[in-house]
Design a protein around this motif. Structure first.
Motif, PDB file in Angstrom:
ATOM      1  N   GLY A   1       0.785  -1.236   0.000  1.00  0.00           N
ATOM      2  CA  GLY A   1       0.000   0.000   0.000  1.00  0.00           C
ATOM      3  C   GLY A   1       0.807   1.270   0.000  1.00  0.00           C
ATOM      4  N   TRP A   2       1.944   1.268  -0.698  1.00  0.00           N
ATOM      5  CA  TRP A   2       2.776   2.455  -0.655  1.00  0.00           C
ATOM      6  C   TRP A   2       2.265   3.570  -1.547  1.00  0.00           C
ATOM      7  N   LEU A   3       1.298   3.311  -2.400  1.00  0.00           N
ATOM      8  CA  LEU A   3       0.772   4.402  -3.217  1.00  0.00           C
ATOM      9  C   LEU A   3       0.126   5.462  -2.345  1.00  0.00           C
ATOM     10  N   THR A   4      -0.609   5.029  -1.328  1.00  0.00           N
ATOM     11  CA  THR A   4      -1.199   5.994  -0.398  1.00  0.00           C
ATOM     12  C   THR A   4      -0.112   6.790   0.311  1.00  0.00           C
ATOM     13  N   VAL A   5       0.935   6.096   0.717  1.00  0.00           N
ATOM     14  CA  VAL A   5       2.051   6.779   1.372  1.00  0.00           C
ATOM     15  C   VAL A   5       2.723   7.743   0.395  1.00  0.00           C
ATOM     16  N   ALA A   6       2.826   7.334  -0.864  1.00  0.00           N
ATOM     17  CA  ALA A   6       3.458   8.209  -1.859  1.00  0.00           C
ATOM     18  C   ALA A   6       2.661   9.492  -2.057  1.00  0.00           C
ATOM     19  N   PHE A   7       1.353   9.383  -2.124  1.00  0.00           N
ATOM     20  CA  PHE A   7       0.527  10.585  -2.241  1.00  0.00           C
ATOM     21  C   PHE A   7       0.759  11.518  -1.053  1.00  0.00           C
ATOM     22  N   ALA A   8       0.869  10.930   0.136  1.00  0.00           N
ATOM     23  CA  ALA A   8       1.111  11.761   1.319  1.00  0.00           C
ATOM     24  C   ALA A   8       2.492  12.394   1.279  1.00  0.00           C
ATOM     25  N   LEU A   9       3.495  11.656   0.810  1.00  0.00           N
ATOM     26  CA  LEU A   9       4.842  12.212   0.739  1.00  0.00           C
ATOM     27  C   LEU A   9       4.961  13.311  -0.303  1.00  0.00           C
TER      28      LEU A   9
ATOM     29  N   VAL B   1      -4.130  20.245  -1.304  1.00  0.00           N
ATOM     30  CA  VAL B   1      -5.452  19.909  -0.780  1.00  0.00           C
ATOM     31  C   VAL B   1      -6.025  18.699  -1.518  1.00  0.00           C
ATOM     32  N   ILE B   2      -5.834  18.650  -2.846  1.00  0.00           N
ATOM     33  CA  ILE B   2      -6.351  17.526  -3.618  1.00  0.00           C
ATOM     34  C   ILE B   2      -5.680  16.220  -3.203  1.00  0.00           C
ATOM     35  N   LEU B   3      -4.380  16.264  -2.986  1.00  0.00           N
ATOM     36  CA  LEU B   3      -3.680  15.056  -2.547  1.00  0.00           C
ATOM     37  C   LEU B   3      -4.159  14.604  -1.171  1.00  0.00           C
ATOM     38  N   VAL B   4      -4.397  15.545  -0.290  1.00  0.00           N
ATOM     39  CA  VAL B   4      -4.928  15.193   1.031  1.00  0.00           C
ATOM     40  C   VAL B   4      -6.287  14.515   0.882  1.00  0.00           C
ATOM     41  N   ALA B   5      -7.124  15.064   0.001  1.00  0.00           N
ATOM     42  CA  ALA B   5      -8.444  14.453  -0.214  1.00  0.00           C
ATOM     43  C   ALA B   5      -8.317  13.041  -0.780  1.00  0.00           C
ATOM     44  N   LEU B   6      -7.367  12.817  -1.681  1.00  0.00           N
ATOM     45  CA  LEU B   6      -7.166  11.477  -2.232  1.00  0.00           C
ATOM     46  C   LEU B   6      -6.739  10.493  -1.152  1.00  0.00           C
ATOM     47  N   VAL B   7      -5.826  10.920  -0.307  1.00  0.00           N
ATOM     48  CA  VAL B   7      -5.372  10.027   0.767  1.00  0.00           C
ATOM     49  C   VAL B   7      -6.517   9.728   1.732  1.00  0.00           C
ATOM     50  N   MET B   8      -7.301  10.739   2.056  1.00  0.00           N
ATOM     51  CA  MET B   8      -8.437  10.516   2.955  1.00  0.00           C
ATOM     52  C   MET B   8      -9.452   9.566   2.327  1.00  0.00           C
ATOM     53  N   ALA B   9      -9.714   9.738   1.033  1.00  0.00           N
ATOM     54  CA  ALA B   9     -10.652   8.838   0.356  1.00  0.00           C
ATOM     55  C   ALA B   9     -10.125   7.410   0.347  1.00  0.00           C
ATOM     56  N   ARG B  10      -8.830   7.254   0.141  1.00  0.00           N
ATOM     57  CA  ARG B  10      -8.240   5.909   0.161  1.00  0.00           C
ATOM     58  C   ARG B  10      -8.384   5.266   1.534  1.00  0.00           C
TER      59      ARG B  10
END
Length: 897
Positions: A549-557, A579-588
């Protein structure tokens, strides 16, 4: 029938020649008037002059019905408009009263009804009547097909001829000064609509005409409509357009011929776009694009319609690019440094049509090729004219959606057996269309990436530079992610990691190149976009190299990287991307809280929850800190809120994982787990409260309140009632180090610390609530601890002994005295009040319960202990808080502090 077609073309040519002769005569008349004006002698200077009545210039591009006056009528106003010779006052006063009455506007309902509405409705009725007459004769079988076509043609010719006669004589249009509906244009529109229907029926229904002849005739009618609209104004154009596009729907067929339909629509679209270009009627271009899109959508998925539909979108896009797009080929001149949303929207509508063709035809090869061609054509059009740059976004997003849909859809996964010598091997899953989509994604990546970088420096509008750069970065990254998921299913892949690293290097080179060269419009923004792309590509490299699941971590990084770039290049778009990246991580996280499914690991702390929540929390904290350097805006607050949320989730889920042997979805909980959750929430509230005092951030303030309220309800309701071992009869463990310590003692201490902080930072109500909650938790802990000593690990039920009741009273008194001593030491009056409340509670218990319920020596001991304690408390108050004053102080009176 070919002879009939040639005759029609000949008549049309004669009509055009007559129109040309009339225009030549009009031009000659205007030239003669100009000569007369220039040769006229000027009036004496002393003669009184009155201003001429205001004249409204004729605007052919206005989208309203207007009267087309004859050459004799327009000569005088134009001469008066161009002449600088003063006008006689008497001549001005003799103007007809109707002109002055009609000049301010047209508001009379009766006049509007009688001169406009009835004419428009009548023209529409004529057109529909002719079409339905043809349909009725077909259904009733009254006349043969040839006679139907002949009568329809005669009706169309009669209406067009009558309209031309009325236009020339102007006997039916009324005075040119009146704002009336132009009857000649309405008659001509009805005739041209019926002509469209007759020719289409002769070709598609009866096969009277060959495709070539039908094409010539339809083109002739389209050109005739174009020429007539140039003379009669926009009313004819609107009615003719509606009639032309509605005709195929009114005259249907059980076996539709899609090739004939879209050939017909191509001719109509060309005529409409030519007219819109000639008269600069934007509404006509928009209406034509909408009708074309509707006719593309109606037969979607029908058998045999794919290739005609591809022809439709390709020809429509070519016509729009050539005639409507500003500055591309033959369209209007593009205004320097301005974006034309109309042209971009028309081009984007055909790209959207190609996208729908791909979806409804299971990503077939011809549809994919058509979409690729339109994307390339969009890039070429935007390269040639900056005004249509917004269409790039539609083209790039369309390509991304196609590859993303292919990668996530199950429609393209087939299970097949290898066969042959490997027939014993179990069937394996195979992904259809792999090569086609890889080629499509690679081609679009190369086109958008290269063009997006090379376009920088030649653009005048900064938004255009940002759009080019954004598509150059977004398209490669999105294609890479979609192909990675479709091919590997988010499994570690070194080849994809290498591609991502290559993209990061290319984006970094582009950033350096744009930074060093001469500053042009949008270079700073474009360099920031490419820098953000480099950060994103590096994050994807890490994702593709590592597992699960590193894609979620990558979005956060990516968030702190983008924040750093936004700090160096203050571009609002980069803060929005955070903000968009934060929303993607939250949705994940909402979709799958465990990030990697069931296999989060059994090891406490060092499991996937730490990487999936802890690393994003640290990344968000760092990103928020960098963003706050520039401004305390929505972006910084959003990232900071995400940081607090992920920090809380890290602690909460780790506790859940630890207390349930790695199963965070276990449908049960315990007092120990709830106690740890409440203690963690209180500790976070204390930390946020301290941070709030330093930053004065609204995010920290609201987060502290929310987490504090949740902790309060968890302590008083969940641990106090729902999971109370007296009610659940669960074992509590050892005499002193047990779950009571986790469930009540530690939360009571933390709540007391929080109350102490609230005393200085929050309103009095918050402080009182926290203090009362701390005292309640402490009393519950002491009471349950006494019950543990008397009953062992199982403390459920309500049975007690006299010794147990006496011990309750004694422990409560000791707790009250301890609160009193603490209040004296800390000089805290609220603590002393809390001590008094506990002592009064104990007094009430002793006198109301112990005297009746406790027997023997414990009743006496309870009263003796209470009396001694109360006397001790009184002595403390007399000696330490309110000591007696000396005689001299008494006689001198109170001493002011």
């Amino acid at each position: 029938m070919e002879f009939f077609g040639f005759v029609t073309v000949a008549l049309f040519l004669i009509f055009v020649m007559r129109v040309r002769s009339r225009l030549s005569a009009l031009e000659a008349s205007v030239n003669r008037l100009n000569e007369l004006i220039l040769n006229a002698a000027p009036e004496p200077a002393g003669r009184p002059v009155s201003a001429p009545p205001p004249q409204e210039p004729f605007e052919p591009a206005a989208p309203v019905a207007s009267i087309r006056p004859s050459p004799d009528d327009i000569a005088a106003p134009e001469a008066g408009q161009m002449s600088e010779k003063p006008v006689d006052e008497t001549a001005s006063s003799e103007a007809p009263p109707e002109a002055s009455a009609a000049a301010p506007g047209y508001g009379d309902f009766e006049r509007r009804f009688g001169t406009q509405w009835v004419v428009w409705i009548g023209g529409l009725a004529l057109a529909l009547g002719g079409i339905f007459l043809v349909r009725y004769t077909i259904e009733a079988g009254l006349i043969g097909p040839r006679l139907r076509i002949m009568l329809g043609g005669l009706l169309a010719a009669a209406l067009v001829g009558l309209g031309e006669y009325a236009r020339r004589r102007e006997t039916l249009a009324g005075f040119a000064r009146f704002n009336t509906a132009h009857i000649p244009s309405v008659l001509t529109a009805a005739g041209t609509t019926i002509a469209y229907a007759v020719i289409y029926a002769a070709f598609a229904l009866y096969d009277f005409l060959s495709p070539a002849t039908a094409f010539v005739l339809l083109g002739a009618v389209a050109l005739a409509t174009l020429a007539a609209a140039l003379l009669h104004g926009p009313a004819l154009a609107g009615l003719g357009l509606i009639g032309a596009f509605v005709t195929p729907a009114l005259i249907g067929s059980a076996q539709p011929n899609y090739l004939a339909l879209y050939l017909y629509l191509a001719v109509v679209t060309a005529a409409a776009f030519l007219l819109a270009r000639a008269r600069l009627w934007r509404w006509l271009a928009i209406a034509t694009a909408v009708f074309s899109f509707v006719w593309l959508v109606l037969p979607l998925g029908a058998g045999g319609a794919l290739y005609p539909q591809i022809f439709h979108v390709l020809v429509g896009f070519a016509l729009a690019a050539a005639l409507i797009a500003s500055g591309v080929l033959f369209g209007p001149d593009a205004q320097a440094g301005r974006l034309d949303l109309l042209s971009s929207g028309v081009l984007a509508s055909y790209v959207l049509g190609a996208l729908l063709l791909v979806f409804f035809n299971r990503h077939g090869g011809p549809a994919l090729v058509a979409l690729f061609v339109l994307c390339a054509a969009t890039i070429a059009a935007a390269w040639r004219s900056e005004s249509v740059t917004p269409a790039l976004g539609a083209a790039a997003i369309a390509g991304i959606l196609v590859v993303a849909h292919w990668s996530v859809s199950d429609y393209f996964v087939t299970v097949a057996s290898p066969g042959g010598p490997y027939s014993a091997v179990p069937p394996v899953a195979k992904l259809e269309g792999l090569r086609a989509h890889v080629v499509l994604g690679t081609g679009l990546t190369l086109m958008f990436g290269a063009a997006g970088y090379l376009a920088q420096g030649r653009l005048r509008h900064p938004y255009a530079a940002m759009i080019w750069a954004g598509m150059a970065v977004l398209t490669p990254l999105a294609m890479l992610i979609a192909l990675y998921y479709g091919i590997t299913g988010f499994v570690r892949s070194i080849p994809f990691a290498g591609v991502a690293l290559l993209l990061a290097a290319l984006f970094a080179i582009a950033t350096e190149g744009l930074t060093r060269r001469k500053i042009a419009a949008g270079d700073a923004a474009a360099s920031a976009v490419f820098a953000a792309g480099a950060v994103a590509a590096l994050a994807l490299t890490l994702t593709f190299t590592l597992e699960r699941g590193w894609l979620t971590v990558a979005f956060a990084l990516m968030v702190p990287g983008l924040a750093y770039v936004a700090d160096k290049r203050p571009l609002p778009l980069l803060r929005l991307l955070c903000v968009i990246l934060v929303a993607l991580v939250m949705a994940r996280i909402v979709w799958e809280p465990r990030i990697v499914g069931d296999d989060v690991g059994r090891t406490p702390i060092l499991n996937w929850l730490l990487w999936g929540y802890g690393v994003p929390a640290l990344a968000f904290w760092l990103g928020a800190r960098i963003l706050r350097r520039r401004a305390d805006d929505f972006a910084s607050r959003s990232v900071e809120s995400a940081a607090i949320t992920f920090t809380a989730l890290t602690f909460m889920l780790q506790i859940r994982h630890f207390m349930n042997d790695g199963d965070i979805y276990r449908p049960s909980a315990s007092l120990a787990e709830l106690g740890l959750q409440v203690s963690t929430a209180l500790a976070m509230t204390i930390g946020l409260e301290r941070v709030r005092l330093r930053t004065n951030s609204i995010v920290h303030e609201v987060a502290a309140l929310i987490i504090g309220i949740l902790a309060l309800f968890g302590a008083l309701i969940s641990t106090g009632i729902q999971f109370n071992p007296v009610f659940t009869n669960e074992p509590v463990g050892g005499p002193f180090f047990n779950v009571l310590l986790l469930g009540y003692a530690i939360p009571a201490i933390l709540m007391a610390i929080l109350a102490r902080m609230f005393r200085e930072t929050r309103p009095a109500l918050a402080y009182v609530i926290a203090a009362v909650a701390a005292i309640i938790l402490a009393l519950v802990y002491l009471t349950l601890e006494v019950r543990r000593i008397f009953h062992g690990p199982m403390i459920g039920g309500f049975s007690t002994s006299d010794a147990e009741q006496y011990t309750y009273s004694a422990v409560w008194l000791v707790f009250g005295v301890a609160l009193l001593l603490a209040g004296i030491a800390l000089k805290s009056q609220p603590a002393r009040f809390a001590s008094a409340a506990v002592v009064l509670l104990t007094v009430g218990k002793v006198f109301l319960y112990d005297l009746a319920g406790v027997q023997g020596v414990f009743r006496a001991l309870s009263l003796i202990c209470l009396g001694l304690t109360l006397m001790g408390i009184g002595w403390l108050y007399q000696r330490l808080l309110f000591p007696p004053r000396s005689r001299s102080e008494t006689t001198a009176g109170p001493v002011s502090a």
